[in-house]
Design a protein around this motif. Structure first.
Motif, PDB file in Angstrom:
ATOM      1  N   UNK A 144      13.249   2.236  14.882  1.00 46.33           N
ATOM      2  CA  UNK A 144      13.652   3.440  14.153  1.00 46.33           C
ATOM      3  C   UNK A 144      13.447   3.191  12.666  1.00 46.33           C
ATOM      4  N   UNK A 145      12.788   4.156  12.010  1.00 43.66           N
ATOM      5  CA  UNK A 145      12.432   4.004  10.610  1.00 43.66           C
ATOM      6  C   UNK A 145      13.318   4.888   9.732  1.00 43.66           C
ATOM      7  N   UNK A 146      14.110   4.311   8.816  1.00 41.78           N
ATOM      8  CA  UNK A 146      14.829   5.146   7.845  1.00 41.78           C
ATOM      9  C   UNK A 146      13.844   5.912   6.977  1.00 41.78           C
ATOM     10  N   UNK A 150      13.970   6.593   3.904  1.00 43.69           N
ATOM     11  CA  UNK A 150      13.741   5.942   2.614  1.00 43.69           C
ATOM     12  C   UNK A 150      12.694   4.837   2.741  1.00 43.69           C
ATOM     13  N   UNK A 151      12.709   4.094   3.859  1.00 43.24           N
ATOM     14  CA  UNK A 151      11.738   3.024   4.042  1.00 43.24           C
ATOM     15  C   UNK A 151      10.336   3.597   4.251  1.00 43.24           C
ATOM     16  N   UNK A 152      10.248   4.701   5.021  1.00 42.22           N
ATOM     17  CA  UNK A 152       8.949   5.341   5.205  1.00 42.22           C
ATOM     18  C   UNK A 152       8.414   5.858   3.876  1.00 42.22           C
ATOM     19  N   UNK A 153       9.299   6.450   3.065  1.00 42.90           N
ATOM     20  CA  UNK A 153       8.879   6.970   1.759  1.00 42.90           C
ATOM     21  C   UNK A 153       8.367   5.844   0.870  1.00 42.90           C
ATOM     22  N   UNK A 154       9.049   4.679   0.926  1.00 38.59           N
ATOM     23  CA  UNK A 154       8.616   3.542   0.121  1.00 38.59           C
ATOM     24  C   UNK A 154       7.272   3.015   0.608  1.00 38.59           C
ATOM     25  N   UNK A 155       7.104   2.920   1.938  1.00 39.39           N
ATOM     26  CA  UNK A 155       5.850   2.414   2.500  1.00 39.39           C
ATOM     27  C   UNK A 155       4.662   3.292   2.113  1.00 39.39           C
ATOM     28  N   UNK A 156       4.883   4.611   2.112  1.00 40.60           N
ATOM     29  CA  UNK A 156       3.782   5.551   1.869  1.00 40.60           C
ATOM     30  C   UNK A 156       3.717   6.027   0.419  1.00 40.60           C
ATOM     31  N   UNK A 208      24.049   6.693   8.109  1.00 41.86           N
ATOM     32  CA  UNK A 208      23.560   5.555   7.332  1.00 41.86           C
ATOM     33  C   UNK A 208      22.508   4.760   8.095  1.00 41.86           C
ATOM     34  N   UNK A 209      22.724   4.623   9.417  1.00 40.23           N
ATOM     35  CA  UNK A 209      21.777   3.842  10.233  1.00 40.23           C
ATOM     36  C   UNK A 209      20.723   4.720  10.899  1.00 40.23           C
ATOM     37  N   UNK A 210      20.667   5.994  10.526  1.00 36.81           N
ATOM     38  CA  UNK A 210      19.738   6.910  11.166  1.00 36.81           C
ATOM     39  C   UNK A 210      18.324   6.752  10.664  1.00 36.81           C
ATOM     40  N   UNK A 211      17.427   7.524  11.268  1.00 39.56           N
ATOM     41  CA  UNK A 211      16.033   7.474  10.863  1.00 39.56           C
ATOM     42  C   UNK A 211      15.155   8.224  11.835  1.00 39.56           C
ATOM     43  N   UNK A 212      13.861   7.897  11.842  1.00 41.94           N
ATOM     44  CA  UNK A 212      12.879   8.574  12.681  1.00 41.94           C
ATOM     45  C   UNK A 212      12.287   7.588  13.693  1.00 41.94           C
ATOM     46  N   UNK A 213      11.996   8.113  14.877  1.00 43.66           N
ATOM     47  CA  UNK A 213      11.310   7.299  15.881  1.00 43.66           C
ATOM     48  C   UNK A 213      10.537   8.235  16.811  1.00 43.66           C
ATOM     49  N   UNK A 214       9.466   7.700  17.373  1.00 45.15           N
ATOM     50  CA  UNK A 214       8.638   8.455  18.314  1.00 45.15           C
ATOM     51  C   UNK A 214       9.187   8.231  19.720  1.00 45.15           C
TER      52      UNK A 214
END
Length: 324
Positions: free
Chosen positions: A20-22, A24-30, A57-63
């Motif tokens: 699962x990707x937060x 904020x982490x995806x935004x930083x990566x891209x 807080x621990x949420x995010x995106x996943x396929x």
């Protein structure tokens, strides 16, 4: 990343990893804002990718798994691994998956970059599988993909062919279907030089290529390609009708008897009726079932098993038949 298609592909590649990707982490990566990530996730959803989001807080995106399989994005190593696996499955004619493996291999082979196609073919050529008894005759996956593409594109093919007696010839064929029958692949097609339908063992083909000429649509003189191959093979080869009682429940031996017909006798025994063209193969099948077997017919099979048992006994005692 200012290129939206490129950014979506990169985002999809990240989401296809099992985590699962937060946001904020995806935004930083891209190198984009969290708002852009939310818009891009919505775009992927519109394209059919089931992207789940969790809050907190621990949420995010996943396929996640969806109702249909969307296009997958593979890196170089994954593409090579999938292609090698598909080529292996197509070459071995694994029961139940051979045609699906060939269709997938044909699609993947058409889009692989040349550098990856070179790696896949080198790896396939350098790898020799240890085959079991009754292994399939070796088939070149490149020939299979060429034929499959010609069938799909309705193009005539030409190839060299070696008949059962070793005679070499050139054929111009309108390909109809590929059929995996037992341990071999067969091509069903209309031979333009002989003006008739034919079946060809794919392991005897060489230098297969599409001619660019459109294949002429014709009606196959059978219910389907598998039925046509079955009919031709049984017409050409001597066959034996074998009947045996197996001292095991049907469920226990169902996956081990190949194409034979099983009928329950009682809870602990069943009847096998099978049509085969070689007694060696049937004898091997019967002796590896892991249960007691009573052979009722044909007499040739009983004699063959007696000879086999004698050889096995002499081998176990270190003796040989006198005069050998």
């Amino acid at each position: 990343m200012t290129d939206t298609p490129g950014r979506l592909l990169r985002l999809l590649s990240l989401l296809q990893t099992p985590r699962e990707w937060p946001g904020s982490e995806l935004a930083e990566r891209l190198a984009v804002s969290p708002r852009t990530i939310r818009r891009d996730v919505d775009r992927l959803r519109d394209l059919g990718y089931p992207v789940a989001a969790t809050l907190g807080v621990t949420g995010g995106y996943r396929l996640v798994a969806g109702a249909a399989l969307p296009p997958l994005l593979l890196d170089d190593e994954e593409a090579v691994a999938v292609a090698v696996g598909l080529r292996t499955a197509a070459r071995q004619a694994v029961t139940g998956i051979e045609e699906a493996a060939l269709r997938a291999l044909t699609k993947l082979d058409q889009v692989l970059p040349s550098r990856l196609r070179y790696r896949v073919r080198n790896l396939t050529a350098a790898t020799v599988p240890m085959a079991p008894f009754g292994a399939p005759d070796p088939v070149d996956p490149d020939v299979l993909t060429t034929l499959a593409a010609a069938i799909s594109g309705r193009q005539r093919v030409r190839f060299g062919y070696r008949s059962h007696d070793g005679t070499e010839s050139r054929r111009h064929v309108d390909p109809y279907r590929l059929v995996a029958a037992g341990h071999r692949w067969y091509l069903v097609g209309y031979d333009n030089d002989r003006d008739d339908w034919r079946i060809y063992r794919v392991d005897r083909l060489a230098d297969a290529s599409a001619t660019g000429v459109r294949a002429v649509p014709r009606d196959l003189p059978a219910a389907d390609a598998a039925a046509y191959v079955h009919e031709k093979l049984y017409a050409l080869a001597p066959t034996y009708r074998a009947v045996a009682t197996l001292h095991a429940p049907v469920a226990e031996v169902r996956g081990r008897v190949g194409d034979g017909e099983l009928t329950p006798v009682d809870e602990r025994t069943c009847r096998l009726v099978s049509h085969v063209d070689t007694l060696d193969w049937l004898a091997f099948r019967l002796t590896t079932l892991g249960c007691e077997v009573e052979v009722h017919e044909p007499p040739e099979l009983r004699n063959h098993l007696r000879d086999l048992a004698g050889r096995a006994l002499r081998a176990s005692t270190g003796q040989s038949r006198p005069g050998l």
